[in-house]
Design a protein around this motif. Structure first.
Motif, short mmCIF file in Angstrom:
data_model
loop_
_atom_site.label_atom_id
_atom_site.label_comp_id
_atom_site.label_asym_id
_atom_site.label_seq_id
_atom_site.Cartn_x
_atom_site.Cartn_y
_atom_site.Cartn_z
N ARG A 89 27.96 34.39 44.63
CA ARG A 89 28.25 35.46 43.77
C ARG A 89 29.74 35.21 42.90
O ARG A 89 30.77 35.43 43.72
CB ARG A 89 28.01 36.83 44.36
N LEU A 90 29.68 35.08 41.86
CA LEU A 90 31.02 35.15 41.01
C LEU A 90 30.84 36.25 39.94
O LEU A 90 29.80 36.47 39.39
CB LEU A 90 31.27 33.96 40.55
N ALA A 91 31.92 37.01 39.67
CA ALA A 91 31.91 37.73 38.55
C ALA A 91 32.19 37.04 37.17
O ALA A 91 32.22 35.86 37.11
CB ALA A 91 33.19 38.67 38.78
N ASP A 92 31.90 38.06 36.27
CA ASP A 92 31.90 37.29 34.80
C ASP A 92 33.36 37.08 34.43
O ASP A 92 34.47 37.89 34.66
CB ASP A 92 31.48 38.57 33.76
N THR A 93 33.76 35.72 34.23
CA THR A 93 35.08 35.49 33.79
C THR A 93 35.85 35.78 32.77
O THR A 93 36.98 36.11 32.69
CB THR A 93 35.12 33.89 33.74
N SER A 94 35.10 36.52 31.78
CA SER A 94 35.71 36.82 30.39
C SER A 94 36.21 38.38 30.82
O SER A 94 37.18 38.84 30.29
CB SER A 94 34.71 36.98 29.37
N VAL A 95 35.56 39.30 31.62
CA VAL A 95 35.86 40.57 32.10
C VAL A 95 37.34 40.20 32.86
O VAL A 95 38.15 41.12 32.88
CB VAL A 95 34.88 41.22 32.86
N ILE A 96 37.30 39.28 33.74
CA ILE A 96 38.32 39.08 34.71
C ILE A 96 39.62 38.72 33.85
O ILE A 96 40.68 39.24 34.14
CB ILE A 96 38.16 37.89 35.70
N ARG A 97 39.52 38.03 32.94
CA ARG A 97 40.74 37.63 31.87
C ARG A 97 41.01 38.75 30.90
O ARG A 97 42.34 38.99 30.87
CB ARG A 97 40.17 36.58 30.82
N ALA A 98 40.05 39.86 30.69
CA ALA A 98 40.45 40.81 29.95
C ALA A 98 41.40 41.86 30.81
O ALA A 98 42.29 42.61 30.13
CB ALA A 98 38.91 41.66 29.56
N TYR A 99 40.83 42.06 31.81
CA TYR A 99 41.87 42.98 32.81
C TYR A 99 42.96 42.01 33.58
O TYR A 99 43.75 42.92 34.30
CB TYR A 99 40.92 43.59 33.83
N ARG A 100 43.24 40.94 33.36
CA ARG A 100 44.25 40.13 33.72
C ARG A 100 44.22 40.21 35.29
O ARG A 100 45.23 40.56 36.03
CB ARG A 100 45.85 40.56 33.34
N TYR A 101 43.16 39.90 35.75
CA TYR A 101 42.80 39.88 37.45
C TYR A 101 42.72 38.59 37.67
O TYR A 101 42.03 38.45 38.83
CB TYR A 101 41.65 40.56 37.76
N GLU A 102 43.33 37.46 37.16
CA GLU A 102 43.12 35.96 37.58
C GLU A 102 43.39 35.62 38.85
O GLU A 102 42.82 34.85 39.56
CB GLU A 102 43.48 35.05 36.48
N THR A 103 44.71 36.13 39.17
CA THR A 103 45.16 35.73 40.58
C THR A 103 44.28 36.46 41.59
O THR A 103 44.28 35.78 42.68
CB THR A 103 46.78 36.03 40.65
N ARG A 104 44.19 37.71 41.39
CA ARG A 104 43.31 38.36 42.46
C ARG A 104 41.70 37.80 42.38
O ARG A 104 41.29 37.40 43.61
CB ARG A 104 43.07 39.90 42.35
N PHE A 105 41.25 37.44 41.27
CA PHE A 105 39.91 36.70 41.35
C PHE A 105 40.05 35.34 41.92
O PHE A 105 39.17 35.27 42.86
CB PHE A 105 39.50 36.58 39.94
N LEU A 106 41.11 34.44 41.59
CA LEU A 106 41.07 33.14 42.47
C LEU A 106 41.33 33.49 44.11
O LEU A 106 40.84 32.48 44.78
CB LEU A 106 42.28 32.33 41.72
N ALA A 107 42.17 34.34 44.49
CA ALA A 107 42.34 34.47 46.05
C ALA A 107 40.83 34.77 46.37
O ALA A 107 40.46 34.42 47.22
CB ALA A 107 43.18 35.61 46.19
N GLU A 108 40.12 35.57 45.81
CA GLU A 108 38.81 36.14 46.22
C GLU A 108 37.85 34.84 46.16
O GLU A 108 36.92 34.72 46.92
CB GLU A 108 38.29 37.29 45.36
N LEU A 109 37.85 34.13 45.00
CA LEU A 109 37.20 33.09 44.97
C LEU A 109 37.42 32.00 46.07
O LEU A 109 36.42 31.35 46.50
CB LEU A 109 37.34 32.43 43.58
N TYR A 110 38.68 31.79 46.39
CA TYR A 110 38.96 30.74 47.46
C TYR A 110 38.47 31.21 48.85
O TYR A 110 37.92 30.37 49.42
CB TYR A 110 40.37 30.52 47.39
N LYS A 111 38.51 32.68 48.91
CA LYS A 111 38.01 33.11 50.11
C LYS A 111 36.50 33.00 50.24
O LYS A 111 35.89 32.42 51.24
CB LYS A 111 38.23 34.37 50.26
N GLN A 112 35.86 33.15 49.13
CA GLN A 112 34.32 33.00 49.15
C GLN A 112 33.94 31.77 49.32
O GLN A 112 32.70 31.32 49.82
CB GLN A 112 33.73 33.64 47.70
N ILE A 113 34.67 30.88 48.66
CA ILE A 113 34.29 29.27 49.03
C ILE A 113 34.36 28.83 50.21
O ILE A 113 33.70 28.19 50.93
CB ILE A 113 35.23 28.38 48.09
N GLY A 114 35.41 29.21 50.88
CA GLY A 114 35.66 29.10 52.36
C GLY A 114 34.50 29.80 53.22
O GLY A 114 34.13 28.88 54.12
#
Length: 138
Positions: free
Chosen positions: A73-98
Motif C-alpha cells: 500500500r502506498l499513498a498518493d504521491t501528489s498529496v505527499i509533495r503538496a504537504y512536503r512529507y517526502e522525507t517521512r514518506f520515503l522513510a515509511e516506504l523503505y520500512k514497508q519495502i523491508g
C-alpha cells in the motif's frame, strides 16, 4: 481478450488437469491393490498426512500474503509533495519495502517447507510400498 475469458480458460484447464490426475491416481491404486493388497492398509494414514499438510501451509501462507499486501500500500504521491512529507514518506516506504521483502522471504520459506514435507511423504510411500512388496514375497 477479456479477463473473464482468460479466467474461464484457466478454470477449464485446471479441471481437465484435476480429472487426469484423479484418473491416474485411481489406476495406480487399482494396480497397487492387485499387486500388494496389504499396502492398502497404509492408505488411510497416508491420506491423513497429505490432507493435514495443506492446512498447516494455508494458515501461514494466508497471513504472509496479508502482510505482503499491506506492505504494497502506498499513498498518493501528489498529496505527499503538496504537504512536503517526502522525507517521512520515503522513510515509511523503505520500512514497508523491508517488511514486504521479509514477508516474501517467509512465504518462500513456507513454500520450501511444504515441498520438503510432501517429498518426505512421497519417500515414505515408496519405502512402505517396497517393504510391503518385499514382505509379501517372503
Amino acid at each position: 481478450m477479456s479477463r473473464t475469458i482468460q479466467i474461464d480458460r484457466g478454470i477449464t484447464r485446471d479441471m481437465v488437469d484435476g480429472l487426469i490426475n484423479g484418473y491416474q491416481l485411481a489406476s495406480i491404486l487399482v494396480m497397487i491393490g492387485t499387486a500388494a493388497p496389504a499396502f492398502l492398509m497404509f492408505l488411510e494414514l497416508i491420506g491423513l498426512a497429505y490432507s493435514s499438510l495443506p492446512n498447516l501451509f494455508l494458515a501461514s501462507s494466508r497471513e504472509l500474503n496479508r502482510i505482503d499486501s499491506l506492505a504494497r500500500r502506498l499513498a498518493d504521491t501528489s498529496v505527499i509533495r503538496a504537504y512536503r512529507y517526502e522525507t517521512r514518506f520515503l522513510a515509511e516506504l523503505y520500512k514497508q519495502i523491508g517488511l514486504n521483502h521479509r514477508a516474501f522471504f517467509f512465504l518462500w520459506i513456507n513454500n520450501r517447507w511444504l515441498t520438503v514435507r510432501t517429498d518426505l511423504l512421497s519417500a515414505f510411500i515408496v519405502l512402505s510400498k517396497g517393504m510391503v512388496l518385499k514382505l509379501s514375497r517372503l
